[in-house]
Design an enzyme around this catalytic site. Sequence first.
Site, PDB file in Angstrom:
ATOM      1  N   GLU A 176      -6.342 -11.639   7.332  1.00 27.45           N
ATOM      2  CA  GLU A 176      -7.078 -10.374   7.320  1.00 27.45           C
ATOM      3  C   GLU A 176      -8.494 -10.504   6.771  1.00 27.45           C
ATOM      4  O   GLU A 176      -9.069  -9.522   6.295  1.00 27.45           O
ATOM      5  CB  GLU A 176      -6.287  -9.320   6.535  1.00 27.45           C
ATOM      6  CG  GLU A 176      -5.705  -9.802   5.226  1.00 27.45           C
ATOM      7  CD  GLU A 176      -4.691  -8.822   4.644  1.00 27.45           C
ATOM      8  OE1 GLU A 176      -4.793  -7.614   4.914  1.00 27.45           O
ATOM      9  OE2 GLU A 176      -3.797  -9.265   3.910  1.00 27.45           O
ATOM     10  N   HIS A 203       0.830  -1.203   0.000  1.00 26.65           N
ATOM     11  CA  HIS A 203       0.000   0.000   0.000  1.00 26.65           C
ATOM     12  C   HIS A 203       0.867   1.256   0.000  1.00 26.65           C
ATOM     13  O   HIS A 203       0.786   2.088   0.913  1.00 26.65           O
ATOM     14  CB  HIS A 203      -0.944   0.000   1.202  1.00 26.65           C
ATOM     15  CG  HIS A 203      -2.004  -1.055   1.135  1.00 26.65           C
ATOM     16  ND1 HIS A 203      -2.965  -1.092   0.152  1.00 26.65           N
ATOM     17  CD2 HIS A 203      -2.245  -2.125   1.938  1.00 26.65           C
ATOM     18  CE1 HIS A 203      -3.763  -2.132   0.342  1.00 26.65           C
ATOM     19  NE2 HIS A 203      -3.344  -2.780   1.414  1.00 26.65           N
ATOM     20  N   ASP A 236      -8.430  -4.687   6.879  1.00 24.05           N
ATOM     21  CA  ASP A 236      -9.072  -5.583   5.918  1.00 24.05           C
ATOM     22  C   ASP A 236     -10.028  -6.547   6.613  1.00 24.05           C
ATOM     23  O   ASP A 236     -11.057  -6.927   6.039  1.00 24.05           O
ATOM     24  CB  ASP A 236      -8.012  -6.359   5.130  1.00 24.05           C
ATOM     25  CG  ASP A 236      -7.362  -5.499   4.052  1.00 24.05           C
ATOM     26  OD1 ASP A 236      -8.027  -5.232   3.030  1.00 24.05           O
ATOM     27  OD2 ASP A 236      -6.206  -5.090   4.238  1.00 24.05           O
ATOM     28  N   ARG A 284       7.073  -6.066   3.124  1.00 21.19           N
ATOM     29  CA  ARG A 284       5.806  -6.651   2.724  1.00 21.19           C
ATOM     30  C   ARG A 284       5.653  -6.537   1.208  1.00 21.19           C
ATOM     31  O   ARG A 284       5.582  -5.428   0.673  1.00 21.19           O
ATOM     32  CB  ARG A 284       4.626  -5.957   3.421  1.00 21.19           C
ATOM     33  CG  ARG A 284       3.279  -6.557   2.992  1.00 21.19           C
ATOM     34  CD  ARG A 284       2.133  -6.174   3.903  1.00 21.19           C
ATOM     35  NE  ARG A 284       1.721  -4.783   3.775  1.00 21.19           N
ATOM     36  CZ  ARG A 284       0.589  -4.308   4.308  1.00 21.19           C
ATOM     37  NH1 ARG A 284      -0.209  -5.100   5.009  1.00 21.19           N
ATOM     38  NH2 ARG A 284       0.280  -3.035   4.171  1.00 21.19           N
ATOM     39  N   ASP A 333      16.396 -11.512  -3.056  1.00 23.39           N
ATOM     40  CA  ASP A 333      17.645 -11.210  -3.746  1.00 23.39           C
ATOM     41  C   ASP A 333      18.140  -9.809  -3.411  1.00 23.39           C
ATOM     42  O   ASP A 333      19.346  -9.555  -3.403  1.00 23.39           O
ATOM     43  CB  ASP A 333      17.472 -11.357  -5.260  1.00 23.39           C
ATOM     44  CG  ASP A 333      17.417 -12.802  -5.719  1.00 23.39           C
ATOM     45  OD1 ASP A 333      17.743 -13.707  -4.910  1.00 23.39           O
ATOM     46  OD2 ASP A 333      17.051 -13.046  -6.891  1.00 23.39           O
TER      47      ASP A 333
END
Length: 254
Positions: free
Chosen positions: A151, A48, A177, A73, A87
């Site tokens: 969520e 987000h 959520d 995240r 990576d």
Amino acid sequence: MDLPLNHFKAALKEGRRQIGLWCSFPDSGAVEMLAGCGYDWLLLDTEHSAMGAVETMPLMQAAAPYDVTTIVRPGWNNPVEIKKLLDCGAQSLLIPYVQNAEEAEQAVAAVRYPPAGIRGVAGMTRGSRYGAIQDYAKRAHEQICLLVQVETKEAMANIEQIAAVDGVDGIFIGPADLAASMGHAGEPSHPEVKAAVLDGTRRIGKAGLPAGILTLDQSFLREVADAGAVFIAVDTDAALLRRNALARREEWRD
């Protein structure tokens, strides 16, 4: 060079509370400043925010000199996205919208090399310190901390099954959520949502995993902490900036 230790993962295993801050600004100076504020962890959020996987690497580099863990995240439970973050050097990930044990297993597979998983092998990456870490492909999973996010009502019902998946290190409850899933969109502090979060937190602990939470409702945050939450995000960079900017303006308003 040895594999860097994941102090956040070790703290969760020991049940030591870890206090964190959510970061959505893709700015290395802001992250560097926050990294020196004494939090145990900073969450770099690509779900987000305007931040993408590539933008996380300079932010992790900015935080690296400080005694703080960076958690990233991804935008989704996507193995390609997860591979790129690993990576780039992420050792701790929070995977959003995990609904059941099968999706948790998919997340585990994404952070492990074959034959245990599906992570693609590349030698010259920041994750392996550009090839300097001995036996990185064989040992990387030892210090990767995988957190999954529940969520929705469906995911909350599946907490015990998700917690039983080998390779899941913690479960994070997303109140915003969850509130929408329960028919209370925009009301993460609705009494029914709070009750579900507290129940879920206790169930995660009983299932043997640490529970996590983010909410700006500080009194409720204390309740969740008392219910057993171990990794707790106490605020966000954007909320802190706006809240304090407004407060300072009010101090000087005629």
